[in-house]
Write a protein that holds these residues in place. Structure first.
Motif, PDB file in Angstrom:
ATOM      1  N   SER A 134       0.808  -1.084   0.006  1.00 16.98           N
ATOM      2  CA  SER A 134      -0.167   0.087   0.050  1.00 16.98           C
ATOM      3  C   SER A 134       0.673   1.268  -0.130  1.00 16.98           C
ATOM      4  O   SER A 134       0.285   2.221  -0.386  1.00 16.98           O
ATOM      5  CB  SER A 134      -0.862  -0.163   1.146  1.00 16.98           C
ATOM      6  N   LEU A 135       2.268   1.022   0.478  1.00 14.50           N
ATOM      7  CA  LEU A 135       3.119   2.402   0.440  1.00 14.50           C
ATOM      8  C   LEU A 135       3.932   2.225  -0.641  1.00 14.50           C
ATOM      9  O   LEU A 135       4.306   3.488  -1.198  1.00 14.50           O
ATOM     10  CB  LEU A 135       3.812   2.166   1.728  1.00 14.50           C
ATOM     11  N   ARG A 136       4.239   1.252  -1.364  1.00  9.72           N
ATOM     12  CA  ARG A 136       5.105   0.914  -2.584  1.00  9.72           C
ATOM     13  C   ARG A 136       4.213   1.103  -3.773  1.00  9.72           C
ATOM     14  O   ARG A 136       4.871   1.569  -4.931  1.00  9.72           O
ATOM     15  CB  ARG A 136       5.879  -0.212  -2.547  1.00  9.72           C
ATOM     16  N   ILE A 192       3.934  -8.350  -3.452  1.00  7.27           N
ATOM     17  CA  ILE A 192       2.425  -7.844  -3.286  1.00  7.27           C
ATOM     18  C   ILE A 192       2.132  -8.489  -1.849  1.00  7.27           C
ATOM     19  O   ILE A 192       1.434  -9.637  -1.605  1.00  7.27           O
ATOM     20  CB  ILE A 192       1.641  -8.232  -4.084  1.00  7.27           C
ATOM     21  N   THR A 193       2.321  -7.765  -0.611  1.00  7.16           N
ATOM     22  CA  THR A 193       1.931  -8.130   0.596  1.00  7.16           C
ATOM     23  C   THR A 193       1.867  -6.874   1.597  1.00  7.16           C
ATOM     24  O   THR A 193       2.465  -5.771   1.187  1.00  7.16           O
ATOM     25  CB  THR A 193       2.991  -9.143   1.204  1.00  7.16           C
ATOM     26  N   GLU A 194       1.059  -7.023   2.637  1.00  7.35           N
ATOM     27  CA  GLU A 194       0.866  -5.954   3.391  1.00  7.35           C
ATOM     28  C   GLU A 194       1.369  -6.201   4.856  1.00  7.35           C
ATOM     29  O   GLU A 194       1.174  -5.286   5.850  1.00  7.35           O
ATOM     30  CB  GLU A 194      -0.531  -5.664   3.174  1.00  7.35           C
ATOM     31  N   PHE A 195       1.843  -7.458   5.018  1.00  2.00           N
ATOM     32  CA  PHE A 195       2.411  -7.792   6.396  1.00  2.00           C
ATOM     33  C   PHE A 195       3.322  -8.940   6.165  1.00  2.00           C
ATOM     34  O   PHE A 195       3.158  -9.511   4.955  1.00  2.00           O
ATOM     35  CB  PHE A 195       1.182  -8.193   7.225  1.00  2.00           C
ATOM     36  N   PRO A 196       4.183  -9.034   7.140  1.00  2.00           N
ATOM     37  CA  PRO A 196       5.376 -10.175   7.073  1.00  2.00           C
ATOM     38  C   PRO A 196       4.299 -11.534   6.973  1.00  2.00           C
ATOM     39  O   PRO A 196       3.931 -11.870   7.952  1.00  2.00           O
ATOM     40  CB  PRO A 196       6.152  -9.902   8.285  1.00  2.00           C
ATOM     41  N   HIS A 197       4.743 -12.173   6.084  1.00  2.65           N
ATOM     42  CA  HIS A 197       4.300 -13.650   5.962  1.00  2.65           C
ATOM     43  C   HIS A 197       4.992 -14.396   4.885  1.00  2.65           C
ATOM     44  O   HIS A 197       5.437 -13.864   3.859  1.00  2.65           O
ATOM     45  CB  HIS A 197       2.685 -13.518   5.772  1.00  2.65           C
ATOM     46  N   LEU A 198       4.783 -15.823   5.163  1.00  2.00           N
ATOM     47  CA  LEU A 198       5.105 -16.728   4.181  1.00  2.00           C
ATOM     48  C   LEU A 198       3.780 -17.125   3.308  1.00  2.00           C
ATOM     49  O   LEU A 198       2.991 -17.470   4.060  1.00  2.00           O
ATOM     50  CB  LEU A 198       6.129 -18.040   4.622  1.00  2.00           C
ATOM     51  N   PRO A 255      -2.268   5.917  16.702  1.00  2.00           N
ATOM     52  CA  PRO A 255      -1.706   5.216  15.469  1.00  2.00           C
ATOM     53  C   PRO A 255      -2.560   5.587  14.456  1.00  2.00           C
ATOM     54  O   PRO A 255      -3.593   5.405  14.271  1.00  2.00           O
ATOM     55  CB  PRO A 255      -1.841   3.657  15.826  1.00  2.00           C
ATOM     56  N   LYS A 256      -1.531   6.120  13.185  1.00  2.77           N
ATOM     57  CA  LYS A 256      -2.171   6.535  12.070  1.00  2.77           C
ATOM     58  C   LYS A 256      -2.954   5.518  11.437  1.00  2.77           C
ATOM     59  O   LYS A 256      -3.998   6.006  10.501  1.00  2.77           O
ATOM     60  CB  LYS A 256      -1.500   7.471  11.402  1.00  2.77           C
ATOM     61  N   ASP A 257      -2.646   4.382  11.304  1.00  2.00           N
ATOM     62  CA  ASP A 257      -2.939   3.356  10.467  1.00  2.00           C
ATOM     63  C   ASP A 257      -2.643   1.949  11.119  1.00  2.00           C
ATOM     64  O   ASP A 257      -1.759   1.863  12.062  1.00  2.00           O
ATOM     65  CB  ASP A 257      -2.978   3.616   9.254  1.00  2.00           C
ATOM     66  N   PRO A 258      -3.152   0.756  10.481  1.00  2.00           N
ATOM     67  CA  PRO A 258      -2.828  -0.358  11.058  1.00  2.00           C
ATOM     68  C   PRO A 258      -1.168  -0.763  11.007  1.00  2.00           C
ATOM     69  O   PRO A 258      -0.832  -1.321  11.838  1.00  2.00           O
ATOM     70  CB  PRO A 258      -3.500  -1.284  10.059  1.00  2.00           C
ATOM     71  N   ILE A 259      -0.466  -0.217   9.862  1.00  3.90           N
ATOM     72  CA  ILE A 259       0.928  -0.367   9.775  1.00  3.90           C
ATOM     73  C   ILE A 259       1.616   0.427  11.057  1.00  3.90           C
ATOM     74  O   ILE A 259       2.620  -0.455  11.566  1.00  3.90           O
ATOM     75  CB  ILE A 259       1.282   0.190   8.206  1.00  3.90           C
ATOM     76  N   ALA A 260       1.199   1.477  11.163  1.00  2.00           N
ATOM     77  CA  ALA A 260       1.841   2.390  12.369  1.00  2.00           C
ATOM     78  C   ALA A 260       1.736   1.298  13.788  1.00  2.00           C
ATOM     79  O   ALA A 260       2.597   1.366  14.472  1.00  2.00           O
ATOM     80  CB  ALA A 260       1.207   3.573  12.446  1.00  2.00           C
ATOM     81  N   LEU A 261       0.532   0.795  14.030  1.00  2.00           N
ATOM     82  CA  LEU A 261       0.274   0.156  15.192  1.00  2.00           C
ATOM     83  C   LEU A 261       1.151  -1.252  15.050  1.00  2.00           C
ATOM     84  O   LEU A 261       1.861  -1.607  16.010  1.00  2.00           O
ATOM     85  CB  LEU A 261      -1.293  -0.136  15.325  1.00  2.00           C
ATOM     86  N   LEU A 262       1.181  -1.915  14.141  1.00  2.00           N
ATOM     87  CA  LEU A 262       2.047  -3.093  13.972  1.00  2.00           C
ATOM     88  C   LEU A 262       3.268  -2.986  14.147  1.00  2.00           C
ATOM     89  O   LEU A 262       4.075  -3.675  14.620  1.00  2.00           O
ATOM     90  CB  LEU A 262       1.571  -3.951  12.773  1.00  2.00           C
ATOM     91  N   ARG A 263       3.891  -1.990  13.515  1.00  2.00           N
ATOM     92  CA  ARG A 263       5.393  -1.341  13.635  1.00  2.00           C
ATOM     93  C   ARG A 263       5.685  -0.869  14.733  1.00  2.00           C
ATOM     94  O   ARG A 263       6.819  -0.544  15.154  1.00  2.00           O
ATOM     95  CB  ARG A 263       5.562  -0.801  12.320  1.00  2.00           C
TER      96      ARG A 263
END
Length: 360
Positions: A134-136, A192-198, A255-263
């Motif tokens: 979503s950022l890239r 294409i991913t929005e969170f760390p995963h396999l 937190p401004k968004d889910p990414i900020a919260l998770l990071r």
């Protein structure tokens, strides 16, 4: 034993080197031998598919991980809607893999990706940049949506693909033979991913296969011939969880968004220092329509300083909420609690957590 068509004599030899004369045993012990053959055939037909054909071990080593669990499963709904293998909502339209999610902290420490079975590496890709898509933007990964990845070919027409690996972590090369458990790389945030995963994908003769269903096509909730080994399937890593906690804690600003919260941007851990605002935030996976979110910040004297109660309006892969209070008169030093409950009709609290922090 003589093959009547080919005129061949066949003998069976045990590990100690003794030959078994099958015709003699049949003549001497017909009932015993017949029962043995029947039991052997029963074992062949009633063993799980993983024992009869292709069997998959765990694709990640999550020992010591903060969080490690499937987030999205193979989509079994042919319509624009989606359904996982138990007909739940943990998927998205046309998804043909299994996404095993980890935390950002675990990604930084390194979580190994493992070959699920013996095979030969067919293809590798490394060097792809990482970051939330979503950022890239998707244009940055055109034609490379899997990011850094490894493909392994196995017997019986099966192959597995391991996608979204950490940049620079791929540890195998094309043509290399690997055993089950061989380290292929590390879980990352590429493609294409929005969170760390396999994302592990299984194909049989080029057709996508859900390892929780096997080579059956009855749709979600139907018959299954699970490809995971018994040990892998019963591991906490692969256990189906309809919903779960991704993160919870105190922050010095919303937190401004889910990414900020998770990071953990603005994360306050253990002791808060002297904050102007105290915010309690949570993020969960798998909230469903109708779920009720209840968040509270409770002061040292037990007084509820801030409270939020909202109803989930739709199924989501993940969602966040937070509640907070600005510092003012009556702000007492001591131990503050953040309390969270996600309540589902007919099931009660499906997710709950309490976090604490010392404020001077």
């Amino acid at each position: 034993m003589r093959d009547r068509q080919n005129g061949l004599t066949v003998s069976f030899q045990d590990l100690n080197g003794y030959d078994f004369n099958v015709p003699a045993l049949l003549e001497a012990h017909p009932v015993t031998m017949l029962m043995s053959v029947m039991l052997a055939l029963a074992g062949l037909f009633f063993l799980p598919a993983s024992a009869r054909a292709f069997s998959m071990e765990l694709p990640v080593n999550c020992t010591g991980a903060e969080f490690c669990a499937p987030q999205n499963y193979f989509d079994h709904d042919p319509s624009p809607a989606y359904a996982d293998y138990v007909c739940g909502p943990l998927s998205y339209d046309t998804h043909t893999g299994t996404d095993i999610r980890i935390s950002y902290a675990d990604m930084e420490r390194g979580v190994a990706v493992l070959a699920v079975a013996d095979g030969v590496v067919r293809a590798v890709r490394d060097g792809e940049a990482e970051g939330e898509i979503s950022l890239r933007g998707k244009a940055s990964v055109t034609g490379r949506g899997a990011g850094n990845a490894v493909v392994v070919v196995h017997g019986g027409g099966f192959e597995t693909q391991y996608s979204h690996l950490k940049r620079g972590s791929v540890a195998v090369r094309s043509g290399q033979h690997v055993k089950a458990g061989h380290v292929l790389g590390l879980v990352g945030l590429s493609g294409i991913t929005e969170f760390p995963h396999l994302e592990i994908s299984v194909r049989h003769q080029d057709r996508p296969v859900d390892p929780y269903m096997g080579l059956v096509s009855g749709g979600c909730g139907g018959p299954r011939e699970v490809l995971w080994s018994r040990a892998a399937l019963h591991s906490p890593v692969l256990t189906y969880r309809a919903s779960g906690l991704l993160e919870a804690g105190f922050f010095n600003a919303p937190p401004k968004d889910p990414i900020a919260l998770l990071r953990r941007h603005g994360w306050i851990e253990g002791r808060a220092g002297d904050p102007d605002v105290l915010v309690f935030g949570v993020q969960v996976f798998g909230p469903r329509s109708g779920d009720v979110w209840t968040l509270r910040v409770v002061g040292p004297d037990g007084q509820i300083l801030a409270e939020s109660r909202t109803t989930q309006d739709r199924h989501q892969a993940q969602a966040m909420r937070y509640v907070g209070k600005k510092r003012g008169k009556g702000w007492q030093p001591g131990f503050y609690r953040g309390e969270f409950r996600l309540t589902r009709e007919g099931a009660g609290d499906v997710v709950s957590v309490v976090r604490g922090i010392e404020v001077p």
